[in-house]
Design a protein around this motif. Structure first.
Motif, PDB file in Angstrom:
ATOM      1  N   VAL A 235      45.412  11.130  -3.297  1.00  0.00           N
ATOM      2  CA  VAL A 235      45.164  12.457  -3.432  1.00  0.00           C
ATOM      3  C   VAL A 235      43.758  12.944  -2.712  1.00  0.00           C
ATOM      4  O   VAL A 235      43.841  13.857  -1.917  1.00  0.00           O
ATOM      5  CB  VAL A 235      45.217  13.006  -4.976  1.00  0.00           C
ATOM      6  N   ALA A 236      42.828  12.057  -2.820  1.00  0.00           N
ATOM      7  CA  ALA A 236      41.511  12.460  -2.204  1.00  0.00           C
ATOM      8  C   ALA A 236      41.632  12.339  -0.718  1.00  0.00           C
ATOM      9  O   ALA A 236      41.141  13.110   0.086  1.00  0.00           O
ATOM     10  CB  ALA A 236      40.564  11.123  -2.580  1.00  0.00           C
ATOM     11  N   ALA A 237      42.261  11.221  -0.142  1.00  0.00           N
ATOM     12  CA  ALA A 237      42.795  11.185   1.380  1.00  0.00           C
ATOM     13  C   ALA A 237      43.333  12.624   1.688  1.00  0.00           C
ATOM     14  O   ALA A 237      43.162  12.989   2.919  1.00  0.00           O
ATOM     15  CB  ALA A 237      43.542  10.071   1.557  1.00  0.00           C
ATOM     16  N   VAL A 238      44.441  12.928   1.224  1.00  0.00           N
ATOM     17  CA  VAL A 238      45.170  14.224   1.518  1.00  0.00           C
ATOM     18  C   VAL A 238      44.277  15.196   1.480  1.00  0.00           C
ATOM     19  O   VAL A 238      44.116  16.308   2.317  1.00  0.00           O
ATOM     20  CB  VAL A 238      46.391  14.372   0.724  1.00  0.00           C
ATOM     21  N   ALA A 239      43.407  15.334   0.464  1.00  0.00           N
ATOM     22  CA  ALA A 239      42.491  16.742   0.328  1.00  0.00           C
ATOM     23  C   ALA A 239      41.479  16.442   1.390  1.00  0.00           C
ATOM     24  O   ALA A 239      40.951  17.485   2.020  1.00  0.00           O
ATOM     25  CB  ALA A 239      41.559  16.509  -1.094  1.00  0.00           C
TER      26      ALA A 239
ATOM     27  N   GLU B 205      55.464   8.698   4.272  1.00  0.00           N
ATOM     28  CA  GLU B 205      56.074   9.959   4.871  1.00  0.00           C
ATOM     29  C   GLU B 205      55.848  11.046   4.308  1.00  0.00           C
ATOM     30  O   GLU B 205      55.193  11.122   3.106  1.00  0.00           O
ATOM     31  CB  GLU B 205      57.817   9.590   4.538  1.00  0.00           C
ATOM     32  N   ALA B 206      55.962  12.135   5.322  1.00  0.00           N
ATOM     33  CA  ALA B 206      55.628  13.362   4.940  1.00  0.00           C
ATOM     34  C   ALA B 206      56.894  14.309   5.638  1.00  0.00           C
ATOM     35  O   ALA B 206      57.170  13.913   6.563  1.00  0.00           O
ATOM     36  CB  ALA B 206      54.251  13.777   5.510  1.00  0.00           C
TER      37      ALA B 206
ATOM     38  N   LYS C 192      49.084  10.610   8.433  1.00  0.00           N
ATOM     39  CA  LYS C 192      47.938   9.752   9.076  1.00  0.00           C
ATOM     40  C   LYS C 192      46.762   9.741   7.747  1.00  0.00           C
ATOM     41  O   LYS C 192      46.230   8.441   7.664  1.00  0.00           O
ATOM     42  CB  LYS C 192      47.306  10.407  10.164  1.00  0.00           C
ATOM     43  N   ALA C 193      46.604  10.571   7.137  1.00  0.00           N
ATOM     44  CA  ALA C 193      45.727  10.385   6.003  1.00  0.00           C
ATOM     45  C   ALA C 193      46.076   9.397   4.962  1.00  0.00           C
ATOM     46  O   ALA C 193      45.375   8.566   4.606  1.00  0.00           O
ATOM     47  CB  ALA C 193      45.513  11.891   5.344  1.00  0.00           C
TER      48      ALA C 193
END
Length: 106
Positions: free
Chosen positions: A88-92, A65-66, A53-54
């Protein structure tokens, strides 16, 4: 009703495929980039959903995909709208660490 689940050692894979895009397929492919991230702190079936979703929420992401099994995320994106730092920022922001694998160049 709100359903909360905790972390566990179950596996989950979450992904989305791109929709029907208009235009020449070769042009679309050259305008997109693919990157794979290591996301080592995914630990439960909800984690890949959250990471997906992030990533999918970043403008320019075409596919995300994750996978809990290999603790990785794969993203196809339009480099004119998104970049590695934004992903990377969205996942963080979702509470996870994402490190681009060797296929990323910035």
């Amino acid at each position: 009703m709100l359903l909360l689940t905790g972390c566990g050692d179950q596996s989950a894979n979450v992904g989305s495929k791109p929709g029907n895009n208009a235009g020449d397929a070769s042009t679309i492919e050259t305008q997109q980039r693919e990157v794979t991230f290591s996301v080592p702190d995914m630990s439960c079936p909800m984690c890949p959903i959250t990471v997906h979703k992030a990533l999918a929420g970043v403008d320019g992401v075409v596919e995300a995909e994750a996978s809990l099994d290999d603790r990785q995320a794969r993203v196809v994106f339009d480099p004119a709208k998104a970049n590695i730092d934004a992903l990377v920022a969205a996942v963080a922001e979702a509470g996870f660490t994402a490190t681009p694998n060797g296929d990323a160049d910035g």
